[in-house]
Design an enzyme around this catalytic site. Structure first.
Site, mmCIF file in Angstrom:
data_model
loop_
_atom_site.group_PDB
_atom_site.id
_atom_site.type_symbol
_atom_site.label_atom_id
_atom_site.label_comp_id
_atom_site.label_asym_id
_atom_site.label_seq_id
_atom_site.Cartn_x
_atom_site.Cartn_y
_atom_site.Cartn_z
ATOM 1 N N CYS A 1 64.497 -11.581 78.919
ATOM 2 C CA CYS A 1 64.307 -12.390 77.715
ATOM 3 C C CYS A 1 63.383 -13.587 77.949
ATOM 4 O O CYS A 1 63.346 -14.516 77.142
ATOM 5 C CB CYS A 1 65.660 -12.882 77.204
ATOM 6 S SG CYS A 1 66.851 -11.554 76.950
ATOM 7 N N LYS B 1 76.482 -16.987 74.015
ATOM 8 C CA LYS B 1 76.210 -15.559 74.164
ATOM 9 C C LYS B 1 76.607 -15.143 75.576
ATOM 10 O O LYS B 1 76.060 -15.635 76.561
ATOM 11 C CB LYS B 1 74.725 -15.293 73.928
ATOM 12 C CG LYS B 1 74.344 -13.828 74.018
ATOM 13 C CD LYS B 1 72.861 -13.645 73.699
ATOM 14 C CE LYS B 1 72.441 -12.192 73.756
ATOM 15 N NZ LYS B 1 70.997 -12.024 73.505
ATOM 16 N N ARG C 1 71.024 -1.864 73.423
ATOM 17 C CA ARG C 1 69.881 -1.717 74.330
ATOM 18 C C ARG C 1 69.270 -0.327 74.219
ATOM 19 O O ARG C 1 68.065 -0.161 74.427
ATOM 20 C CB ARG C 1 70.292 -2.073 75.754
ATOM 21 C CG ARG C 1 70.615 -3.570 75.849
ATOM 22 C CD ARG C 1 71.065 -4.007 77.230
ATOM 23 N NE ARG C 1 71.542 -5.392 77.184
ATOM 24 C CZ ARG C 1 72.105 -6.019 78.199
ATOM 25 N NH1 ARG C 1 72.269 -5.389 79.350
ATOM 26 N NH2 ARG C 1 72.507 -7.273 78.065
ATOM 27 N N GLU D 1 77.519 -25.321 75.860
ATOM 28 C CA GLU D 1 76.364 -24.642 75.254
ATOM 29 C C GLU D 1 76.238 -25.003 73.767
ATOM 30 O O GLU D 1 75.154 -25.309 73.279
ATOM 31 C CB GLU D 1 76.508 -23.118 75.382
ATOM 32 C CG GLU D 1 76.192 -22.563 76.760
ATOM 33 C CD GLU D 1 74.688 -22.467 77.018
ATOM 34 O OE1 GLU D 1 73.895 -22.824 76.128
ATOM 35 O OE2 GLU D 1 74.304 -22.048 78.124
ATOM 36 N N LYS E 1 78.910 -14.644 70.366
ATOM 37 C CA LYS E 1 78.596 -13.227 70.562
ATOM 38 C C LYS E 1 79.036 -12.756 71.939
ATOM 39 O O LYS E 1 78.715 -13.432 72.906
ATOM 40 C CB LYS E 1 77.082 -13.080 70.401
ATOM 41 C CG LYS E 1 76.555 -11.701 70.657
ATOM 42 C CD LYS E 1 75.047 -11.726 70.590
ATOM 43 C CE LYS E 1 74.528 -10.383 71.060
ATOM 44 N NZ LYS E 1 73.102 -10.316 71.106
ATOM 45 N N TYR F 1 77.088 -4.291 61.932
ATOM 46 C CA TYR F 1 76.458 -3.018 61.579
ATOM 47 C C TYR F 1 77.268 -2.301 60.499
ATOM 48 O O TYR F 1 76.809 -1.319 59.936
ATOM 49 C CB TYR F 1 76.311 -2.139 62.830
ATOM 50 C CG TYR F 1 75.510 -2.836 63.917
ATOM 51 C CD1 TYR F 1 74.121 -2.826 63.880
ATOM 52 C CD2 TYR F 1 76.140 -3.552 64.933
ATOM 53 C CE1 TYR F 1 73.382 -3.498 64.844
ATOM 54 C CE2 TYR F 1 75.403 -4.230 65.908
ATOM 55 C CZ TYR F 1 74.034 -4.198 65.859
ATOM 56 O OH TYR F 1 73.313 -4.876 66.802
HETATM 57 C C1 PBG Z 1 68.436 -9.570 72.675
HETATM 58 C C2 PBG Z 1 69.667 -9.189 71.961
HETATM 59 C C3 PBG Z 1 70.722 -8.388 72.401
HETATM 60 C C4 PBG Z 1 71.593 -8.241 71.321
HETATM 61 C C5 PBG Z 1 71.066 -8.966 70.272
HETATM 62 N N1 PBG Z 1 69.883 -9.571 70.687
HETATM 63 C C6 PBG Z 1 70.939 -7.641 73.647
HETATM 64 C C7 PBG Z 1 70.996 -8.333 74.926
HETATM 65 O O1 PBG Z 1 71.134 -9.530 75.050
HETATM 66 O O2 PBG Z 1 70.902 -7.575 75.897
HETATM 67 C C8 PBG Z 1 72.844 -7.415 71.319
HETATM 68 C C9 PBG Z 1 73.345 -7.025 69.992
HETATM 69 C C10 PBG Z 1 74.346 -5.957 69.952
HETATM 70 O O3 PBG Z 1 74.852 -5.476 70.982
HETATM 71 O O4 PBG Z 1 74.671 -5.558 68.841
HETATM 72 N N2 PBG Z 1 68.539 -10.623 73.542
#
Ligand code: PBG
Length: 327
Positions: free
Chosen positions: A131, A196, A206, A234, A249, A314
Site C-alpha cells: 500500500c 484497520k 484480495r 490510531e 475494519k 457487500y
Molecule cells: C486495500 C483494501 C483492502 C480492503 C479494503 N481496502 C485489503 C487489504 O488491506 O489487504 C479489504 C476489504 C475487504 O476485505 O472487504 N488496502
C-alpha cells in the site's frame, strides 16, 4: 409457599407491536454503503469465486448497477478499482484516466445523487501489491504520503464526494487533508480507515481486487488484532489530523473496538463488514446451514448496537430489499 419476587421482562416481548416499540436499535437503508469493484474492458462481469454474487464490472455495466443501488434507496457506494497496468509507484492510482477516476466521473454524471466514496490506496495499483512505496523490502512511510495525497486529489477532481484512505501510513490523513485543501477541495470529507487490522478476513477481497502483496505481509502498517489501546491511538491521530469519519475494519471480530471508538470520539463511526465476513455467511447459507436473511440482519443490527453509524457491506443490496420486504 413464601412469595418469590422477580421481574417480568417478558411483558415487553408479548407482541410484535410492543417489541417494535421498545426496540433500541433500528437498521435503515440510510446506514448502508455498497462496495463494488470496477475493471477495465467491456462487457466484463466476473463473479468473484470466493464471494458469490459479487462481481467485477467494466465501466459499461456500471450505470445499470448504480441505477439498481439508487433505486433500492442505498445512499452511498465505495469504488474499488482493479487497474490494467501496475508499476512500482502505483501510477494508475493517481492518473486522470485511472479506472477509479473514470468510474467516479461516470457515476456522478449518471447518478448525481448517489454519494460516491473513493477508496484511496495504492495496493491494487502497485506491482509489488503493497500500500506504499517499497525500497529494499521496506514499506516507506513518508514517500507514500505524497502519492496518497496525489491520488486523493485526482479522485476529488473526478468528482468523488468522500475520500476514504485505507493504507495505514502514519500521517496519511494530514497529508491528504493538506493536499485536498491546497487543491481547493476543502469541502470534501475524509472517511479514514482509522483502525484497520492486519486481518485474515481480507482474503476474498484480495482475490477480487488482485491486491495481495507479492512478498511479506501488511503487519508493519496494519494493526495487530490483539491490540485495543493502539486502536484508540490510531483513531485519536486521525481525528487530530482532520478525519471526518472513522472506519473500524473488520467489523465482526472487533465489536468491542467499534464501541470504544464510538464512546471516545465524536465523529461518525463506520463498520467495515469485510469480504471474509461476507463469504462465511454466504458459504454457510448456501449449504443450508444458516438462514441468510436473518443472519445478515442480526449481524448488521449488532454492528449498529455496538456503535456503528454506518455499515460498509457487500450485502447492502440484499439488505435494502429485505428491509423493503419487512415494511
Ligand atoms: C486495500 C483494501 C483492502 C480492503 C479494503 N481496502 C485489503 C487489504 O488491506 O489487504 C479489504 C476489504 C475487504 O476485505 O472487504 N488496502
Amino acid at each position: 409457599m413464601s412469595q418469590i419476587h422477580f421481574r417480568r421482562h417478558r411483558r415487553l416481548r408479548q407482541t410484535p407491536s410492543i417489541r417494535s416499540m421498545v426496540r433500541e436499535t433500528v437498521l435503515q437503508k440510510e446506514d448502508l454503503i455498497y462496495p463494488f469493484f470496477v475493471v477495465e474492458g467491456e462487457g466484463v462481469k466476473n463473479e468473484i469465486p470466493s464471494m458469490p454474487n459479487v462481481f467485477q464490472l467494466s465501466l459499461d455495466l456500471v450505470n445499470e448497477e448504480m441505477n439498481t443501488v439508487e433505486d433500492l434507496g442505498i445512499p452511498a457506494v465505495i469504488v474499488f478499482g482493479v487497474p490494467h497496468d501496475k508499476d512500482d509507484v502505483g501510477t494508475s492510482a493517481y492518473c486522470d484516466h485511472g479506472i477509479v477516476q473514470k468510474a467516479v466521473r461516470q457515476i456522478k454524471e449518471n447518478n448525481p445523487n448517489l454519494t460516491v466514496i473513493a477508496d484511496t490506496c495504492l495496493c491494487q495499483f502497485t506491482d509489488h501489491g503493497h500500500c506504499g512505496v517499497v525500497e529494499d523490502g521496506k514499506i516507506l512511510n513518508d514517500p507514500s504520503l505524497e502519492l496518497l495525497a496525489k491520488t486523493a486529489v485526482s479522485q476529488a477532481e473526478a468528482g468523488a464526494d468522500i475520500i476514504a484512505p485505507s493504507n495505514m501510513m502514519d500521517g496519511f490523513v494530514a497529508a491528504i487533508r493538506q493536499g485536498l485543501d491546497e487543491a481547493g477541495y476543502t469541502d470534501v470529507p475524509i472517511m479514514s480507515y482509522a483502525v484497520k487490522y492486519a486481518s485474515a478476513f481480507y482474503g476474498p477481497f484480495r482475490d477480487a481486487a488482485h491486491s495481495s502483496p507479492k512478498s511479506g505481509d501488511r503487519k508493519t502498517y496494519q494493526m495487530d488484532p490483539a491490540n485495543r489501546l493502539e486502536a484508540m491511538r490510531e483513531a485519536e491521530s486521525d481525528i487530530e489530523e482532520g478525519a471526518d469519519f472513522l472506519i473500524v475494519k473488520p467489523a465482526l471480530s472487533y465489536m468491542d473496538i467499534i464501541r470504544e471508538v464510538k464512546n471516545n470520539f465524536k465523529a461518525p463511526v463506520v463498520a467495515y463488514n469485510v469480504s471474509g465476513e461476507y463469504s462465511m455467511i454466504k458459504a454457510a447459507s448456501m449449504n443450508g446451514w444458516i438462514d441468510e436473511k436473518s443472519t445478515v440482519l442480526e449481524k448488521l443490527t449488532s454492528m449498529k448496537r455496538a456503535g456503528a453509524d454506518l455499515i460498509l457491506t457487500y450485502f447492502a443490496k440484499d439488505v435494502a430489499r429485505w428491509l423493503d420486504e419487512d415494511n
